[in-house]
Scaffold this motif. Sequence first.
Motif, PDB file in Angstrom:
ATOM      1  N   UNK A  36      10.119 -26.938  84.984  1.00 10.94           N
ATOM      2  CA  UNK A  36       9.627 -26.757  86.355  1.00 10.94           C
ATOM      3  C   UNK A  36       8.839 -25.449  86.424  1.00 10.94           C
ATOM      4  N   UNK A  37       7.916 -25.391  87.352  1.00 12.76           N
ATOM      5  CA  UNK A  37       7.290 -24.101  87.652  1.00 12.76           C
ATOM      6  C   UNK A  37       8.364 -23.163  88.198  1.00 12.76           C
ATOM      7  N   UNK A  38       8.387 -21.936  87.686  1.00 16.29           N
ATOM      8  CA  UNK A  38       9.370 -20.935  88.130  1.00 16.29           C
ATOM      9  C   UNK A  38       8.666 -19.621  88.436  1.00 16.29           C
ATOM     10  N   UNK A  39       9.295 -18.852  89.302  1.00 18.64           N
ATOM     11  CA  UNK A  39       8.722 -17.572  89.712  1.00 18.64           C
ATOM     12  C   UNK A  39       9.634 -16.423  89.316  1.00 18.64           C
ATOM     13  N   UNK A  40       9.059 -15.246  89.368  1.00 20.23           N
ATOM     14  CA  UNK A  40       9.775 -14.024  89.022  1.00 20.23           C
ATOM     15  C   UNK A  40      11.063 -13.920  89.846  1.00 20.23           C
ATOM     16  N   UNK A  41      12.136 -13.468  89.217  1.00 26.65           N
ATOM     17  CA  UNK A  41      13.411 -13.338  89.911  1.00 26.65           C
ATOM     18  C   UNK A  41      13.991 -11.959  89.654  1.00 26.65           C
ATOM     19  N   UNK A  42      14.991 -11.622  90.411  1.00 30.66           N
ATOM     20  CA  UNK A  42      15.753 -10.411  90.174  1.00 30.66           C
ATOM     21  C   UNK A  42      17.100 -10.817  89.597  1.00 30.66           C
ATOM     22  N   UNK A  43      17.542 -10.081  88.582  1.00 29.52           N
ATOM     23  CA  UNK A  43      18.837 -10.379  87.973  1.00 29.52           C
ATOM     24  C   UNK A  43      19.751  -9.178  88.147  1.00 29.52           C
ATOM     25  N   UNK A  44      21.056  -9.402  88.166  1.00 29.98           N
ATOM     26  CA  UNK A  44      21.990  -8.284  88.313  1.00 29.98           C
ATOM     27  C   UNK A  44      21.857  -7.296  87.162  1.00 29.98           C
ATOM     28  N   UNK A  45      21.981  -6.027  87.476  1.00 27.49           N
ATOM     29  CA  UNK A  45      22.003  -4.987  86.445  1.00 27.49           C
ATOM     30  C   UNK A  45      23.272  -5.133  85.607  1.00 27.49           C
ATOM     31  N   UNK A  46      23.147  -4.976  84.307  1.00 30.55           N
ATOM     32  CA  UNK A  46      24.288  -5.178  83.408  1.00 30.55           C
ATOM     33  C   UNK A  46      25.433  -4.224  83.751  1.00 30.55           C
ATOM     34  N   UNK A  47      25.117  -2.953  83.948  1.00 34.43           N
ATOM     35  CA  UNK A  47      26.166  -1.983  84.263  1.00 34.43           C
ATOM     36  C   UNK A  47      26.846  -2.272  85.586  1.00 34.43           C
ATOM     37  N   UNK A  48      26.055  -2.581  86.609  1.00 35.19           N
ATOM     38  CA  UNK A  48      26.630  -2.875  87.917  1.00 35.19           C
ATOM     39  C   UNK A  48      27.452  -4.159  87.877  1.00 35.19           C
ATOM     40  N   UNK A  49      26.948  -5.177  87.171  1.00 39.58           N
ATOM     41  CA  UNK A  49      27.681  -6.442  87.075  1.00 39.58           C
ATOM     42  C   UNK A  49      29.007  -6.243  86.336  1.00 39.58           C
ATOM     43  N   UNK A  50      28.992  -5.412  85.310  1.00 41.13           N
ATOM     44  CA  UNK A  50      30.217  -5.145  84.550  1.00 41.13           C
ATOM     45  C   UNK A  50      31.238  -4.417  85.424  1.00 41.13           C
ATOM     46  N   UNK A  51      30.799  -3.414  86.147  1.00 43.46           N
ATOM     47  CA  UNK A  51      31.725  -2.676  87.016  1.00 43.46           C
ATOM     48  C   UNK A  51      32.277  -3.574  88.127  1.00 43.46           C
ATOM     49  N   UNK A  52      31.407  -4.396  88.704  1.00 43.21           N
ATOM     50  CA  UNK A  52      31.860  -5.297  89.772  1.00 43.21           C
ATOM     51  C   UNK A  52      32.867  -6.307  89.238  1.00 43.21           C
ATOM     52  N   UNK A  53      32.659  -6.781  88.028  1.00 44.64           N
ATOM     53  CA  UNK A  53      33.580  -7.750  87.449  1.00 44.64           C
ATOM     54  C   UNK A  53      34.931  -7.113  87.156  1.00 44.64           C
ATOM     55  N   UNK A  54      34.912  -5.900  86.629  1.00 37.44           N
ATOM     56  CA  UNK A  54      36.178  -5.200  86.354  1.00 37.44           C
ATOM     57  C   UNK A  54      36.956  -4.947  87.651  1.00 37.44           C
ATOM     58  N   UNK A  55      36.230  -4.563  88.694  1.00 37.94           N
ATOM     59  CA  UNK A  55      36.894  -4.329  89.977  1.00 37.94           C
ATOM     60  C   UNK A  55      37.469  -5.627  90.524  1.00 37.94           C
ATOM     61  N   UNK A  56      36.694  -6.719  90.417  1.00 36.51           N
ATOM     62  CA  UNK A  56      37.184  -8.017  90.897  1.00 36.51           C
ATOM     63  C   UNK A  56      38.418  -8.458  90.108  1.00 36.51           C
ATOM     64  N   UNK A  57      38.453  -8.150  88.826  1.00 37.60           N
ATOM     65  CA  UNK A  57      39.608  -8.493  88.006  1.00 37.60           C
ATOM     66  C   UNK A  57      40.858  -7.755  88.479  1.00 37.60           C
ATOM     67  N   UNK A  58      40.702  -6.469  88.746  1.00 41.13           N
ATOM     68  CA  UNK A  58      41.848  -5.677  89.199  1.00 41.13           C
ATOM     69  C   UNK A  58      42.371  -6.186  90.536  1.00 41.13           C
ATOM     70  N   UNK A  59      41.466  -6.370  91.476  1.00 38.44           N
ATOM     71  CA  UNK A  59      41.874  -6.849  92.802  1.00 38.44           C
ATOM     72  C   UNK A  59      42.418  -8.273  92.722  1.00 38.44           C
ATOM     73  N   UNK A  60      41.785  -9.101  91.893  1.00 37.63           N
ATOM     74  CA  UNK A  60      42.208 -10.483  91.793  1.00 37.63           C
ATOM     75  C   UNK A  60      43.585 -10.632  91.184  1.00 37.63           C
ATOM     76  N   UNK A  61      43.887  -9.834  90.151  1.00 41.44           N
ATOM     77  CA  UNK A  61      45.204  -9.924  89.523  1.00 41.44           C
ATOM     78  C   UNK A  61      46.303  -9.568  90.515  1.00 41.44           C
ATOM     79  N   UNK A  62      46.073  -8.517  91.294  1.00 42.04           N
ATOM     80  CA  UNK A  62      47.059  -8.112  92.299  1.00 42.04           C
ATOM     81  C   UNK A  62      47.220  -9.188  93.369  1.00 42.04           C
ATOM     82  N   UNK A  63      46.099  -9.722  93.830  1.00 43.06           N
ATOM     83  CA  UNK A  63      46.160 -10.737  94.891  1.00 43.06           C
ATOM     84  C   UNK A  63      46.834 -12.016  94.404  1.00 43.06           C
TER      85      UNK A  63
END
Length: 252
Positions: free
Chosen positions: A126-153
């Motif tokens: 398909x024709x596709x256009x430029x996109x924005x992707x999550x920053x690797x560092x920010x995505x990693x930190x967000x995932x680690x935080x979600x893991x901590x909160x998720x395990x407790x919940x």
Amino acid sequence: MDAGLPDAGRLAWWLTAWLRSDASPDDALAAITADDAAHRVVGLPGHPEPVGWALAVGALRSAGAQEAGLALPVDGDPVGLGGPRAFNDAALEAGEAVVLGPLLPGQDGWGLVPERVGRGVLWTAHVARRRQVPDVGEADRALRQALTLGATALADLDVARWRPDVADDLMDLRRTAAAEPVPGVPPRCVELAGRALRVLGIVDLALADDGGARTAYDVAARRAVLDPLARAGRRGLVAACSPEGWPQEPPR
């Protein structure tokens, strides 16, 4: 429970390695196809009929493709997509897609959407256009935080009561799945992909039978925990499998 890379994630890593000459065509083709009977690509310019990857890569290179990145869209979170609508709709229906780059602002390129056909995969261009992707560092930190909160919940929600047969897997969120290294993929991205795969596998497991919830309140409480985990997992995997956002390697 550990999940493997989706078809589009495997393609993004190995097609990038092929396009950048980090992997031989034979190695890349074997890894892309894996245990499937065959992969074909339809809709490429100059190729009205489905073609194999050897011809497809030549056409994509001619169109300016130098790398391939992952999209994992769901309703309300089109992560990894930049349009147009026809491509977004097809990717959303499939739940995954690959975007070829690099694309400049205002420049159209190509995206590939997979469909399982028997023991093979048909990729539609398909024709596709430029996109924005999550920053690797920010995505990693967000995932680690979600893991901590998720395990407790999950502990607070007494996960063992939902699925006693898989309680250990559901609670062991911090264990990382193994993501097979691919030539040219930064080790940090391989680690992030493994962590994201682990989270997405657990979310799928927890939602397989709606967790055995008996009331609407139980369903809402569980989804309040699992939806942020799934979102963080998808964004982590998109970041790990999208080379336009990879950290630059230090000079040798």
